[in-house]
Design an enzyme around this catalytic site. Sequence first.
Site, mmCIF file in Angstrom:
data_model
loop_
_atom_site.group_PDB
_atom_site.id
_atom_site.type_symbol
_atom_site.label_atom_id
_atom_site.label_comp_id
_atom_site.label_asym_id
_atom_site.label_seq_id
_atom_site.Cartn_x
_atom_site.Cartn_y
_atom_site.Cartn_z
ATOM 1 N N ILE A 272 -3.250 -3.993 7.895
ATOM 2 C CA ILE A 272 -4.622 -4.617 8.854
ATOM 3 C C ILE A 272 -2.833 -4.524 9.843
ATOM 4 C CG2 ILE A 272 -4.518 -6.587 9.887
ATOM 5 C CD1 ILE A 272 -5.603 -8.000 6.684
ATOM 6 N N HIS B 181 4.389 0.296 12.293
ATOM 7 C CA HIS B 181 4.498 0.413 11.740
ATOM 8 C C HIS B 181 3.175 0.850 10.421
ATOM 9 C CE1 HIS B 181 6.237 -0.868 7.224
ATOM 10 N NE2 HIS B 181 4.775 -1.835 7.127
ATOM 11 N N PHE C 76 -10.564 5.614 -3.521
ATOM 12 C CA PHE C 76 -10.008 5.142 -1.701
ATOM 13 C C PHE C 76 -10.267 4.001 -1.299
ATOM 14 C CE2 PHE C 76 -8.675 5.100 2.772
ATOM 15 C CZ PHE C 76 -7.434 5.754 1.875
ATOM 16 N N VAL D 96 -4.426 -3.229 1.227
ATOM 17 C CA VAL D 96 -4.807 -3.811 2.930
ATOM 18 C C VAL D 96 -3.958 -3.345 3.426
ATOM 19 C CG1 VAL D 96 -5.728 -5.640 3.855
ATOM 20 C CG2 VAL D 96 -5.869 -5.345 2.139
ATOM 21 N N GLY E 280 1.513 -4.925 15.851
ATOM 22 C CA GLY E 280 2.188 -4.833 17.056
ATOM 23 C C GLY E 280 2.514 -3.582 16.980
ATOM 24 N N THR E 281 3.394 -3.123 15.781
ATOM 25 C CA THR E 281 4.225 -2.166 16.085
ATOM 26 C C THR E 281 3.223 -0.512 15.897
ATOM 27 O OG1 THR E 281 5.098 -2.593 13.766
ATOM 28 C CG2 THR E 281 5.592 -3.614 15.900
ATOM 29 N N SER F 199 0.776 -1.340 0.172
ATOM 30 C CA SER F 199 -0.127 0.658 0.248
ATOM 31 C C SER F 199 0.550 1.069 -0.181
ATOM 32 C CB SER F 199 -0.822 0.316 0.814
ATOM 33 O OG SER F 199 -1.763 -0.930 0.998
#
Length: 161
Positions: free
Chosen positions: A83, A89, A114, A81, A86-87, A58
Amino acid sequence: MSGEGAPVLSVQDCRGLRVAVIASLWHEKVMDGLIDGAQRALKEYGVEEPELFRVPGSFELPVVARGLAARGFNAVVALGVVIRGGTPHFDYVCEAATMGLTQVSVDTGVPIGFGLLTCDDEQQAVDRAGLPGSKEDKGFEATSAALSTAVLLRQIATIKH
């Protein structure tokens, strides 16, 4: 459910529009649904010979959208996409892609559909991907929005001063 209250677009007169779809390679199942939705919309609205381009992720959507806008496309549909993990990022990629696509559209005057899903988990993405059992079809919706805007811009261009 997100999507409630979404407008029903009636897109007409897409003849002659040059349209490109850019799709990320990440999350293949979800991306297949988004691409299928975009292709259904393009066919339904009579766009002939749309072009599909694939990008690694992306984050790369804006630069390719800019390149296509510069090559004379009347509309670009960006599908991806991201998702949450845990960071941080997730936040960086979502913001960069969103701001980048917005900047491309404003700078070039080319509408960008979009279709970037930013989800907390994979099930949210599947629910929006237009797959069998999905609640929403964001590929179709993003394409419809881009085409509707391109048609409106074509109408605006005919207004005499």
